[in-house]
Scaffold this active site. Structure first.
Site, PDB file in Angstrom:
ATOM      1  N   GLU A  55       1.132  -1.457  -0.078  1.00 33.33           N
ATOM      2  CA  GLU A  55      -0.174  -0.087  -0.266  1.00 33.33           C
ATOM      3  C   GLU A  55       0.867   1.220   0.145  1.00 33.33           C
ATOM      4  O   GLU A  55       1.712   1.547   0.490  1.00 33.33           O
ATOM      5  CB  GLU A  55      -1.043  -0.413   1.466  1.00 33.33           C
TER       6      GLU A  55
ATOM      7  N   GLU B 259     -13.551   5.191   1.539  1.00 31.15           N
ATOM      8  CA  GLU B 259     -14.564   3.914   1.953  1.00 31.15           C
ATOM      9  C   GLU B 259     -15.200   4.715   3.385  1.00 31.15           C
ATOM     10  O   GLU B 259     -14.609   5.259   4.577  1.00 31.15           O
ATOM     11  CB  GLU B 259     -13.554   3.228   2.523  1.00 31.15           C
TER      12      GLU B 259
ATOM     13  N   LYS C  17     -14.626   3.536   7.272  1.00 28.17           N
ATOM     14  CA  LYS C  17     -13.438   3.567   8.171  1.00 28.17           C
ATOM     15  C   LYS C  17     -13.481   4.171   9.187  1.00 28.17           C
ATOM     16  O   LYS C  17     -14.078   5.697   9.070  1.00 28.17           O
ATOM     17  CB  LYS C  17     -12.592   3.402   6.713  1.00 28.17           C
TER      18      LYS C  17
ATOM     19  N   GLU D 219      -8.509   8.548   6.607  1.00 27.80           N
ATOM     20  CA  GLU D 219      -8.968   7.337   6.431  1.00 27.80           C
ATOM     21  C   GLU D 219     -10.192   6.844   5.592  1.00 27.80           C
ATOM     22  O   GLU D 219     -10.231   6.095   4.562  1.00 27.80           O
ATOM     23  CB  GLU D 219      -9.039   6.601   8.167  1.00 27.80           C
TER      24      GLU D 219
END
Ligand SMILES: *[C@@H]1O[C@H](CO)[C@@H](O)[C@H](O)[C@H]1NC(C)=O
Ligand SMILES: *[C@@H]1O[C@H](CO)[C@@H](O)[C@H](O)[C@H]1NC(C)=O
Ligand SMILES: *[C@@H]1O[C@H](CO)[C@@H](O)[C@H](O)[C@H]1NC(C)=O
Length: 338
Positions: free
Chosen positions: A260, A312, A315, A320
């Site tokens: 990542e 997302e 999260k 985040e």
């Protein structure tokens, strides 16, 4: 034909060759699923195909996603054993075989599973002690069946004690106990370790003293001189600190894949704008596509995965939730990247 016309036709032919050359995008994408507004997996796979993405990483063995990948064998998929499954799987090879039969076997014929990662950022820690046993069982299993699946794990930079300058890189005592045996096992089969590298977090810890262009791979100027090695970006510095730490454990040539990397586009004021995120991620893509390595491993091109495909919303709030390249609801890009 006069010569300008000939030249023009020649150039057209060259362009046709360039544009017809259906080169796969070298950088891979993480496909996280922690959102309640994400598009259906078949739509996501169409997006990947339209972008020519050849490598995807998911964090578990989600059945909807893997079913959608059926028949798309040109896309390599990294899947993961969930952290919470490790303790039970570490108890026996039988448990691992059952996990494999349930979660991997059904897709072998028509999904191109390239890696199984055993746990995500779980070393060092209580569960981290189970990683090696599960990796060994899975490695035995894929070997006995001659399957071309690599077994590894994904780790964060928390394993580094010293990390600056890169040549000072070493592992913490906890990492030495848990990570080094894993790395030694990987080195026996020359399987890459997946390492998550986020200059964003290092930069935001000290934005006054760290240059933004150095953090976003956006300068060619030498910012760090480490013995004979010259660095112009923080990504290479972090990568090489891990390389040095491995070398000090006698692991000189173990390959590293960037599991990542990324930069959030919102959530932390003026340090997280779509502009800065597009600069970092765009420069990372260029770094990968250049085929150049890092100063310590100049001849090893970088393989890596951007985090992540979508914002997302399940999260933790803030940055985040904002690492995505695409908005989940309309699949529009957060900024231009590809
Ligand atoms: C599976 O994915 C890998 C990684 O992208 C690729 O190199 C390989 O060619 C793919 N396999 C097939 C059968 O297309
Ligand atoms: C963010 O804002 C602060 C305060 O105005 C400023 O000092 C800093 O340079 C800005 N940083 C970026 C990356 O724009
Ligand atoms: C990289 O390749 C060049 C040219 O083959 C060689 O001279 C050099 O020693 C290599 N560097 C490393 C660190 O392996």
């Amino acid at each position: 034909m006069d010569s300008p016309t000939r030249m023009f036709l020649f150039m057209l032919a060259c362009m046709a060759i360039l544009f017809n050359y259906n080169a796969a995008t070298k950088v891979g994408l993480n496909y996280g699923l922690l959102g309640d507004n994400l598009p259906a997996p078949p739509e996501v796979i169409n997006l990947y195909k339209s972008l020519n993405i050849a490598n995807i990483r998911i964090f578990d063995t989600n059945t909807d996603v893997l079913n959608a990948f059926r028949g798309n064998r040109d896309i390599g998929v990294i899947v993961g054993v969930k952290n919470q499954d490790l303790a039970a799987l570490a108890t026996s090879e039988d448990a691992v075989n059952t996990w494999f039969v349930t979660n991997i076997e059904p897709y072998l014929a028509d999904v191109n599973i390239t890696f199984i990662t055993v746990g995500n950022e779980i070393i060092p820690g209580e569960i981290g002690f189970h990683v090696l046993a599960v990796m060994k069982s899975l490695t035995n299993l894929v070997k006995s069946r001659s399957l071309p699946i690599l077994i590894s794990t994904t780790v964060a930079m928390i394993n580094l004690g010293q990390s600056y300058p890169p040549s000072a890189g070493d592992f913490t005592p906890e990492a030495r106990a848990q990570l080094v045996p894993v790395l030694k096992f990987l080195s026996q089969t020359n399987t890459p370790i997946l390492v998550n590298i986020y200059p964003y977090f290092a930069y935001t810890a000290d934005p006054v003293n760290i240059r933004l262009d150095y953090a976003t791979l956006d300068t060619d100027a030498v910012v760090v001189q480490d013995g004979p090695l010259s660095y112009s970006n923080m990504f290479d510095v972090i990568f090489d600190a891990f390389v040095w730490a491995m070398e000090k454990e006698g692991l000189k040539d173990l390959p590293m894949v960037v599991g990542e990397t990324g930069w959030p586009s919102a959530g932390n004021g003026n340090l997280t704008t779509p502009k800065i995120a597009s600069i970092y991620n765009g420069n990372f893509v260029k770094h990968v596509e250049s085929g150049k390595g890092t100063p310590k491993r100049p001849n090893n091109s970088i393989h890596g995965f951007l985090f992540a495909t979508f914002n997302e919303n399940q999260k933790p709030a803030g940055t985040e939730q904002n690492f995505g390249l695409y908005y989940p609801t309309d699949m529009k890009p957060v900024y231009k990247l590809f």
